[in-house]
Write a protein that holds these residues in place. Structure first.
Motif, mmCIF file in Angstrom:
data_model
loop_
_atom_site.group_PDB
_atom_site.id
_atom_site.type_symbol
_atom_site.label_atom_id
_atom_site.label_comp_id
_atom_site.label_asym_id
_atom_site.label_seq_id
_atom_site.Cartn_x
_atom_site.Cartn_y
_atom_site.Cartn_z
ATOM 1 N N ASP A 66 0.595 79.001 -1.806
ATOM 2 C CA ASP A 66 2.164 79.057 -1.390
ATOM 3 C C ASP A 66 2.162 79.522 0.047
ATOM 4 O O ASP A 66 3.179 79.751 0.323
ATOM 5 N N ALA A 67 1.003 79.917 0.871
ATOM 6 C CA ALA A 67 1.048 80.594 1.945
ATOM 7 C C ALA A 67 1.109 79.622 3.013
ATOM 8 O O ALA A 67 0.129 78.779 3.401
ATOM 9 N N GLY A 68 2.389 79.455 3.584
ATOM 10 C CA GLY A 68 2.497 78.330 4.494
ATOM 11 C C GLY A 68 1.842 78.486 5.739
ATOM 12 O O GLY A 68 1.262 77.570 6.498
ATOM 13 N N ALA A 69 1.533 79.825 6.216
ATOM 14 C CA ALA A 69 0.650 80.217 7.313
ATOM 15 C C ALA A 69 -0.756 79.796 7.006
ATOM 16 O O ALA A 69 -1.528 79.231 8.063
ATOM 17 N N ALA A 70 -1.218 79.673 6.139
ATOM 18 C CA ALA A 70 -2.710 78.980 5.625
ATOM 19 C C ALA A 70 -2.738 77.541 6.073
ATOM 20 O O ALA A 70 -3.854 77.117 6.747
ATOM 21 N N TYR A 71 -1.854 76.818 5.628
ATOM 22 C CA TYR A 71 -1.638 75.384 6.210
ATOM 23 C C TYR A 71 -1.641 75.215 7.408
ATOM 24 O O TYR A 71 -2.134 74.363 8.083
ATOM 25 N N TYR A 72 -0.828 75.876 8.053
ATOM 26 C CA TYR A 72 -0.397 75.819 9.541
ATOM 27 C C TYR A 72 -1.740 76.149 10.349
ATOM 28 O O TYR A 72 -2.042 75.314 11.169
ATOM 29 N N GLU A 92 2.947 69.603 7.333
ATOM 30 C CA GLU A 92 3.987 69.134 6.292
ATOM 31 C C GLU A 92 4.060 70.068 5.233
ATOM 32 O O GLU A 92 5.125 70.610 4.839
ATOM 33 N N GLN A 93 2.809 70.503 4.868
ATOM 34 C CA GLN A 93 2.680 71.443 3.599
ATOM 35 C C GLN A 93 3.139 72.774 4.008
ATOM 36 O O GLN A 93 4.033 73.495 3.438
ATOM 37 N N ALA A 94 2.952 73.381 5.433
ATOM 38 C CA ALA A 94 3.384 74.377 5.841
ATOM 39 C C ALA A 94 4.778 74.612 5.819
ATOM 40 O O ALA A 94 5.536 75.574 5.511
ATOM 41 N N VAL A 95 5.515 73.608 6.347
ATOM 42 C CA VAL A 95 7.007 73.637 6.358
ATOM 43 C C VAL A 95 7.509 73.569 4.930
ATOM 44 O O VAL A 95 8.493 74.447 4.658
ATOM 45 N N GLN A 96 6.616 72.705 3.972
ATOM 46 C CA GLN A 96 7.379 72.718 2.639
ATOM 47 C C GLN A 96 7.108 73.975 1.926
ATOM 48 O O GLN A 96 7.711 74.395 1.015
ATOM 49 N N MET A 107 4.458 71.526 15.931
ATOM 50 C CA MET A 107 3.054 71.203 15.737
ATOM 51 C C MET A 107 2.977 69.852 14.910
ATOM 52 O O MET A 107 2.490 68.985 15.257
ATOM 53 N N LEU A 108 4.017 70.220 14.012
ATOM 54 C CA LEU A 108 4.394 68.835 12.999
ATOM 55 C C LEU A 108 4.854 67.453 13.922
ATOM 56 O O LEU A 108 4.255 66.355 14.070
ATOM 57 N N GLY A 109 5.954 67.891 14.970
ATOM 58 C CA GLY A 109 6.471 66.655 15.587
ATOM 59 C C GLY A 109 5.394 66.288 16.737
ATOM 60 O O GLY A 109 5.150 65.115 17.013
ATOM 61 N N LEU A 110 4.548 67.088 17.310
ATOM 62 C CA LEU A 110 3.669 66.695 18.297
ATOM 63 C C LEU A 110 2.495 65.973 17.539
ATOM 64 O O LEU A 110 2.050 64.957 18.391
ATOM 65 N N THR A 111 2.424 66.227 16.599
ATOM 66 C CA THR A 111 0.996 65.305 15.910
ATOM 67 C C THR A 111 1.699 63.992 15.467
ATOM 68 O O THR A 111 0.872 62.999 15.846
ATOM 69 N N PHE A 112 2.879 64.085 15.018
ATOM 70 C CA PHE A 112 3.381 62.580 15.012
ATOM 71 C C PHE A 112 3.436 61.791 16.312
ATOM 72 O O PHE A 112 3.336 60.661 16.224
ATOM 73 N N MET A 113 3.771 62.554 17.351
ATOM 74 C CA MET A 113 3.927 62.128 18.566
ATOM 75 C C MET A 113 2.367 61.486 18.919
ATOM 76 O O MET A 113 2.454 60.256 19.582
#
Length: 221
Positions: A66-72, A92-96, A107-113
């Motif tokens: 559940d550690a969002g920072a780890a996914y980030y 996406e997992q980090a945000v969720q 970073m999620l938006g940039l990756t989609f770009m």
């Protein structure tokens, strides 16, 4: 001082062995804490031991799913290795998992770009800007995403804010030129923007090409 914080200071000072020693001690003291695994991964990544770094990022997620920072952290690592689709999943997992910081959305938006999926990028880049209005790069990417989604008026608004905050942003001037030429049909304003891009970066090939195309079209008409 907390060993994780002290280790980060050592890493910033280039004291890799000292940093690793503290992170190792922290892992031994609190093996259920993902932070030291993340930091260990950062060190290994910095010195080019990518396989070992990945193992530590995965271990951070394993010890605390559940550690969002780890996914980030893992997502950032994957993005740097150009594994964009997998990076996207991690962000996406980090945000969720509750990481509601501007950088995560950016970073999620940039990756989609980077994956040429501007429509998916839009809400995340917008949220990044909402959370940190001073983030010029997030606003620039938001403007690009809007333009690619053909929301031109709002794209121009965002890009104008970019050059106001950062007058040396050549790419923002270039994209404003494209928007003024292609959407507003204002050749004079477009050339002005291309010229500003070239003033900042004389070798900006796209701005130079855009300017020549408009000048040629104007001469022919």
């Amino acid at each position: 001082m907390d060993k994780n914080l002290q280790g980060i200071e050592y890493l910033q000072q280039g004291k890799v062995e000292e940093a690793l020693k503290l992170f190792t001690e922290r892992i031994e003291e609190a093996p259920e804490d993902p932070t030291a695994y993340i930091n260990f991964g950062h060190v290994l990544s910095a010195v080019g031991e990518l396989q070992r770094a990945e193992a530590f990022y995965r271990k951070a997620i394993e010890v605390d799913p559940d550690a969002g920072a780890a996914y980030y952290a893992f997502g950032t690592f994957l993005y740097e290795q150009n594994h964009l689709e997998e990076a996207c999943k991690q962000f996406e997992q980090a945000v969720q998992k509750g990481l509601q910081e501007s950088d995560a959305f950016f970073m999620l938006g940039l990756t989609f770009m980077q994956l040429d999926q501007a429509t998916f990028a839009l809400p995340y880049l917008q949220r990044a800007v909402e959370l940190n209005e001073e983030d010029v790069e997030a606003r620039f990417q938001f403007g690009l995403a809007l333009a690619k989604a053909k929301v031109y008026d709002e794209a121009i608004k965002q890009l104008e804010q970019v050059v106001k905050a950062e007058p040396e942003h050549a790419d923002a001037y270039y994209n404003l030129g494209v928007a003024y030429a292609g959407h507003v049909n204002d050749a004079k304003k477009a050339i002005e923007m291309f010229n500003r891009a070239l003033d900042v970066q004389p070798d900006h090939a796209l701005a130079g090409y855009g300017k020549k195309m408009i000048e040629k079209a104007t001469e022919e008409s």
